[in-house]
Design a protein around this motif. Structure first.
Motif, mmCIF file in Angstrom:
data_model
loop_
_atom_site.group_PDB
_atom_site.id
_atom_site.type_symbol
_atom_site.label_atom_id
_atom_site.label_comp_id
_atom_site.label_asym_id
_atom_site.label_seq_id
_atom_site.Cartn_x
_atom_site.Cartn_y
_atom_site.Cartn_z
ATOM 1 N N GLU B 15 0.218 -22.750 1.979
ATOM 2 C CA GLU B 15 -1.208 -22.656 1.451
ATOM 3 C C GLU B 15 -1.425 -23.225 0.208
ATOM 4 O O GLU B 15 -0.675 -23.365 -0.664
ATOM 5 N N THR B 62 -13.477 -16.073 -5.084
ATOM 6 C CA THR B 62 -13.103 -16.809 -3.765
ATOM 7 C C THR B 62 -13.099 -15.757 -3.063
ATOM 8 O O THR B 62 -13.634 -15.974 -1.585
ATOM 9 N N VAL B 181 -3.225 -12.695 -8.825
ATOM 10 C CA VAL B 181 -3.482 -13.578 -7.489
ATOM 11 C C VAL B 181 -2.670 -13.282 -6.355
ATOM 12 O O VAL B 181 -3.034 -13.431 -5.294
ATOM 13 N N TRP B 185 -4.215 -12.088 -3.133
ATOM 14 C CA TRP B 185 -3.618 -12.663 -1.879
ATOM 15 C C TRP B 185 -3.208 -11.834 -0.741
ATOM 16 O O TRP B 185 -3.973 -12.066 0.425
ATOM 17 N N ASN B 189 -5.402 -11.614 2.642
ATOM 18 C CA ASN B 189 -4.724 -12.208 3.722
ATOM 19 C C ASN B 189 -4.055 -11.203 4.647
ATOM 20 O O ASN B 189 -3.820 -11.456 5.761
ATOM 21 N N MET B 273 -6.424 -18.587 -1.671
ATOM 22 C CA MET B 273 -6.221 -17.874 -2.804
ATOM 23 C C MET B 273 -5.412 -18.765 -3.799
ATOM 24 O O MET B 273 -5.377 -18.820 -4.869
ATOM 25 N N VAL B 274 -4.209 -19.227 -3.099
ATOM 26 C CA VAL B 274 -3.275 -19.909 -3.793
ATOM 27 C C VAL B 274 -3.953 -21.325 -4.422
ATOM 28 O O VAL B 274 -3.608 -21.833 -5.604
#
Ligand SMILES: Nc1ncnc2c1ncn2[C@@H]1O[C@H](COP(=O)(O)OP(=O)(O)O)[C@@H](O)[C@H]1O
Ligand SMILES: [Mg+2]
Lengths: 262, 351
Positions: B15, B62, B181, B185, B189, B273-274
């Motif tokens: 990602e 995001t 983060v 994430w 996900n 996110m990354v």
């Protein structure tokens, strides 16, 4: 049609009405679906077919009226899609069944995910089951479509295959197909129809909505004609031939025209 | 599958890869064009100090963009939360209560945004634009337009915990933002909430008929972003030891740019996110970097624009398909005789 010893209904609607603001989409709807009956729902665009489907799948609450599922009364105000799922009602839509940009394993479990505590997904288990369904139930073999594929990589027929496979996996008692064949090739339509035959063989119930009268005629035990929010006819297959049904629908629409313009 | 296939397959799964490459190339260029600045550690420490508030806002944004919405009000939340915190610290000498109240203020702003969007069906761009003006107005009004100095904050535990210096040099907020983060994430996900957000952004009608409570999820989404932006405001205010009523004003466009160059699409339905993480560091170090190269102040924005455009294009071109094409090409070079897998259109049928 041979009736089972104890009469049961998969679904019963009593005096269901639905208004959108002041617009009446459904009026005085009374009908039932037997526990192993395939009902074909027929009607023009805007007749209220999808609205009826959404009421019985918990997407909308009816304005008034009663809903019974498997002979038990449903509290319509607190009825939701999740509850409909729990009661064994599954729906396959023409275009609203899958998230286009989402991978297959998510599409299988969306809305009823397998989770660890606190809502974290059991990804490995979901993928394994999704893969099992795709290969064994739907019959994706090899050709580069897997649980990691996104829905927009699938053909229309494959999408319906997934939506149907999902419905089967969650052991539906009543499967509703709302115009499932609109964008499909003839070969793909055939697969969908074969699937509906399987529903019948498995002893489950089904509501099938389509504009293709010969498709509906082939699979349904009974036809319900809906027009401008009202049920105008309910005819069992034994009492009518395809040609007669076709003529009936044609005459019916002419008859209405005559009523409107006397 | 051949071994070469599997060897390259992981690339497609990494990602945020394109944007990480942009960041790496950017730093290499800076190291060559401004070696005196970019070979020392100080510049990086300063990035770790300035980027986190922006990155934290970008994490929340995001989610918002993945859901097919937009939130223009987070800069006002950055200001409001900073004010609430400073006021509590100054007047009550209660930094932790200020901390909690600041987050609560962010939650309130976000919740109201959510109500407007989900219940009254006001398009989010309009609802949050109005909120941006309104809450800035509120903040300026109650602050009397004045900045508040909280130099005494530097001796408190809360300061050490959130914006202290590890080993005397490393800004702790960089770790906090990195931790967030990672945490978010997982929420995006690997959690039902993130999945609901993706389906809603993809097609809210599908989400609804599949049993997602679209309205509730949208309200939760905006509330969450309010809290996240409030945390960003806290990091910012504590770091600079002063509240000023216009704080956060300059964050809107850079934060949006960070999310977009990170690969999250404005179309909704998927969030990276990354990519947001790397995107924030690109945006946050671009200006300092370009200035350090000494090409002149007038060039800064132009170069920034170029890098952003390049990143976005790279994301589109070398997106998931692009990477698999690259992998396939590489495979062909490695095993020339092997036929490429056919992209047959309708015939993927079982026997
Ligand atoms: N969410 C909605 N809001 C307002 N009106 C609606 C909504 N859904 C359907 N309708 C109206 O209800 C009527 C029946 O629509 P629908 O059930 O979709 O018909 P069909 O599926 O038979 O084509 C139409 O007049 C349509 O405009
Ligand atoms: Mg319809």
């Amino acid at each position: 049609m041979a009736e089972p010893p104890q009469e049961r209904t998969a679904l019963r609607m009593v005096n269901i009405e639905k208004y959108f603001g002041s617009v009446c989409a459904l009026k005085d709807i009374n009908f039932e679906v037997g526990h192993n009956e395939i009902v074909g729902l027929i009607g023009d665009n805007g007749a209220g077919k999808s609205t009826l489907v959404k009421i019985l799948t918990g997407v909308f609450a009816p304005t008034s009226g009663d809903l019974y599922i498997a002979d038990r009364k449903v509290e319509t105000n607190s009825y939701t899609v999740k509850k409909a799922h729990a009661l064994g009602i599954e729906t396959v839509y023409q275009d609203k069944s899958l998230g286009e940009k989402q991978v297959m394993w998510r599409n299988f479990f969306i809305g009823r995910e397998m989770t660890y505590p606190f809502g974290f997904l059991k990804v490995r288990q979901e993928k394994a089951i999704a893969s099992e369904i795709m290969v064994n139930t739907i019959g994706f073999r090899g050709k580069g479509i897997g649980v990691e594929s996104k829905a927009n990589k699938l053909s229309g027929g494959e999408r319906q295959g997934v939506a149907i496979g999902r419905a089967m996996h969650f052991e539906a008692e009543l499967i509703i197909l709302d115009e499932p064949t609109v964008a499909l090739s003839l070969k793909e339509v055939r697969k969908v129809l074969n699937f509906v035959h399987k529903i019948k063989d498995a002893g489950k119930a089904c509501i099938y909505i389509s504009h293709n009268i010969s498709d509906v005629y082939e699979i349904a035990d009974r036809f319900i004609v809906i027009d401008r929010g009202e049920i105008v006819a309910s005819i069992t297959k034994a009492k009518i031939s395809l040609k007669e049904l076709d003529e009936f629908l044609l005459e019916y629409s002419h008859g209405l025209k005559d009523k409107v313009q006397p | 599958m051949s071994r070469t296939t599997t060897r390259f397959a992981f690339i497609g799964k990494l990602e945020g890869l394109p944007i990480a490459m942009v960041l790496a190339v950017m730093y290499v260029v800076f190291i060559f064009t401004a070696p005196s600045v970019f070979t020392g550690y100080r510049i990086y420490m300063s990035f770790f100090q300035t980027v986190p508030p922006m990155l934290v806002c970008a994490i929340g944004l995001t989610f918002i963009i993945t859901a097919g919405e937009i939130d223009l009000s987070f800069p006002a939340v950055v200001a409001l939360s900073g004010f609430v915190f400073t006021w509590c610290f100054k007047n009550l000498n209660a930094p932790w209560i200020g901390f909690i109240l600041a987050l609560a203020a962010g939650a309130l702003v976000g919740y109201i945004n959510g109500l407007l969007v989900a219940r009254l069906r006001v398009p989010s761009i309009m609802a949050t634009l109005a909120a941006q003006f309104f809450w800035y107005g509120v903040t300026v009004l109650i602050a009397g337009g004045l900045q508040i100095d909280i130099g005494a904050i530097t001796t408190t535990t809360i300061h050490t915990i959130f914006v202290g210096r590890l080993f005397g040099v490393f800004p702790v907020q960089a770790l906090w933002s990195l931790g967030l983060v990672a945490f978010f994430w997982f929420i995006l996900n690997r959690h039902t909430f993130g999945e609901a957000i993706m389906f809603i952004g993809d097609n809210a009608e599908v989400a609804r008929v599949m049993g997602i409570n679209v309205e509730t999820t949208r309200i939760q989404l905006f509330t969450m972003h309010g809290v996240i932006a409030a945390f960003a405001g806290l990091l910012l205010t504590m770091e600079i030891n002063v509240f000023f009523p216009t704080q956060g004003q300059g964050m809107l466009l850079p934060v949006m740019a960070a999310v977009f160059i990170g690969g999250t699409s404005i179309a909704g339905g998927q969030g990276v996110m990354v990519g947001t993480f790397f995107g924030s560091y690109i945006i946050g170090s671009l200006e300092a970097g370009v200035v350090a190269t000494g090409i002149g102040g007038y060039w800064v924005q132009l170069v920034e624009g170029l890098v952003m455009a390049a990143s976005v294009i790279l994301n589109v071109v070398i997106g998931e398909e692009g990477v698999s094409i690259l992998a396939r090409t590489a495979r062909k070079w490695a095993v020339p005789a092997q036929a490429p897998p056919g992209e047959d259109s309708g015939g993927r049928k079982h026997a």
